[in-house]
Design an enzyme around this catalytic site. Structure first.
Site, PDB file in Angstrom:
ATOM      1  N   LYS A 298     -25.934  -1.172   4.601  1.00  0.00           N
ATOM      2  CA  LYS A 298     -25.941   0.115   3.940  1.00  0.00           C
ATOM      3  C   LYS A 298     -26.329  -0.025   2.475  1.00  0.00           C
ATOM      4  CE  LYS A 298     -21.907   1.248   6.764  1.00  0.00           C
ATOM      5  NZ  LYS A 298     -20.448   1.450   6.732  1.00  0.00           N
TER       6      LYS A 298
ATOM      7  N   ASP B 211     -27.825 -12.869  -2.598  1.00  0.00           N
ATOM      8  CA  ASP B 211     -26.737 -13.710  -3.114  1.00  0.00           C
ATOM      9  C   ASP B 211     -26.895 -15.102  -2.482  1.00  0.00           C
ATOM     10  OD1 ASP B 211     -24.334 -14.792  -3.912  1.00  0.00           O
ATOM     11  OD2 ASP B 211     -23.119 -13.070  -3.404  1.00  0.00           O
TER      12      ASP B 211
ATOM     13  N   LYS C  34     -28.651 -12.863  -7.478  1.00  0.00           N
ATOM     14  CA  LYS C  34     -27.536 -13.697  -7.961  1.00  0.00           C
ATOM     15  C   LYS C  34     -27.843 -15.151  -7.584  1.00  0.00           C
ATOM     16  CE  LYS C  34     -23.183 -12.203  -7.055  1.00  0.00           C
ATOM     17  NZ  LYS C  34     -21.908 -12.153  -6.275  1.00  0.00           N
TER      18      LYS C  34
ATOM     19  N   PHE D 253     -18.342 -10.827  -8.618  1.00  0.00           N
ATOM     20  CA  PHE D 253     -18.442  -9.843  -7.550  1.00  0.00           C
ATOM     21  C   PHE D 253     -18.763  -8.484  -8.155  1.00  0.00           C
ATOM     22  CE2 PHE D 253     -17.120  -6.945  -4.241  1.00  0.00           C
ATOM     23  CZ  PHE D 253     -17.712  -7.544  -3.135  1.00  0.00           C
ATOM     24  N   VAL D 254     -19.909  -7.943  -7.768  1.00  0.00           N
ATOM     25  CA  VAL D 254     -20.357  -6.688  -8.367  1.00  0.00           C
ATOM     26  C   VAL D 254     -20.316  -5.539  -7.358  1.00  0.00           C
ATOM     27  CG1 VAL D 254     -21.772  -7.793 -10.150  1.00  0.00           C
ATOM     28  CG2 VAL D 254     -22.791  -7.296  -7.926  1.00  0.00           C
TER      29      VAL D 254
ATOM     30  N   ARG E  31     -19.778   2.362  -3.327  1.00  0.00           N
ATOM     31  CA  ARG E  31     -21.240   2.430  -3.112  1.00  0.00           C
ATOM     32  C   ARG E  31     -21.854   3.595  -3.881  1.00  0.00           C
ATOM     33  NH1 ARG E  31     -22.522  -0.985   1.248  1.00  0.00           N
ATOM     34  NH2 ARG E  31     -21.012  -1.099   2.923  1.00  0.00           N
TER      35      ARG E  31
END
Ligand code: IMP
Length: 179
Positions: A42, A101, A129, A150-151, A163
């Site tokens: 998503k 990531d 990242k 952690f974003v 979100r």
């Protein structure tokens, strides 16, 4: 879920600028060609929706969903949940995702598209990242690079929340320290 952030990393204004810059670059690179833009659900959806407004070559869109979940402390499994409906044989494809990531997800997606005989395939991500990499991968179109944190926001979630934030922020450890 309470909104608690340590720092806003990418403002809404910066995200709009990123989409403009990448949209212009993609329009230039694909001049005279037709594109299929595939959004990764998503998290990639908000970025994709803004990005395509800035692309001027003809394009169609589709969506794919691969979820990763932690099965224990170290193992992460990828679950294929939704495929595209478009026949991408001989088409130019750009995969759009929120963040690269570890790059495990995107590596899996690239492997899948390789079997579909596409004319070309590239990746556009809002965030990169590099400190998280487990698989070597360099996306062609990168919005901006983020540090090892952690974003959340602009598609990126923590337990499905955040979100909807119009910016990208580092989630405060307070929120997840007891998990
Ligand atoms: P991968 O580690 O590159 O395979 O990333 C897979 C997916 O995990 C991304 O598309 C994101 O949806 C999610 N993800 C990775 N890093 C973060 C993060 O810092 N915050 C929120 N979601 C993340």
């Amino acid at each position: 879920m309470e909104n608690k952030f340590d720092k806003i990393l990418v403002t809404h204004e910066e995200i709009l600028q990123i989409c403009k810059r990448l949209g212009q670059q993609i329009s230039e690179d694909y001049k005279g060609k037709e594109l299929v833009v595939v959004g990764m659900l998503k998290g990639g959806a908000p970025f994709m929706m803004e990005l395509i407004k800035n692309i001027t070559v003809p394009l169609t869109i589709d969506f794919m969903q691969i979820s990763s979940f932690h099965g224990g402390v170290t193992a992460t499994n990828l679950v294929f949940k939704k495929d595209i409906e478009t026949n991408v044989c001989n088409k130019h494809v750009i995969i759009v995702d929120d963040i690269v990531d570890s790059a495990r997800t995107i590596a899996e997606v690239m492997r899948l598209f390789d079997t579909r005989k596409v004319a070309s395939i590239e990746v556009a991500c809002l965030l990169d990242k590099p400190s998280g990499r487990l698989v070597e991968f360099n996306p062609k179109y990168i919005g901006t690079t983020v540090p090892d944190a952690f974003v959340v926001g602009y598609g990126l979630d923590y337990k499905e929340y955040y979100r909807n934030l119009p910016f990208v922020a580092i989630l405060s450890e307070e929120v997840y320290k007891n998990d």
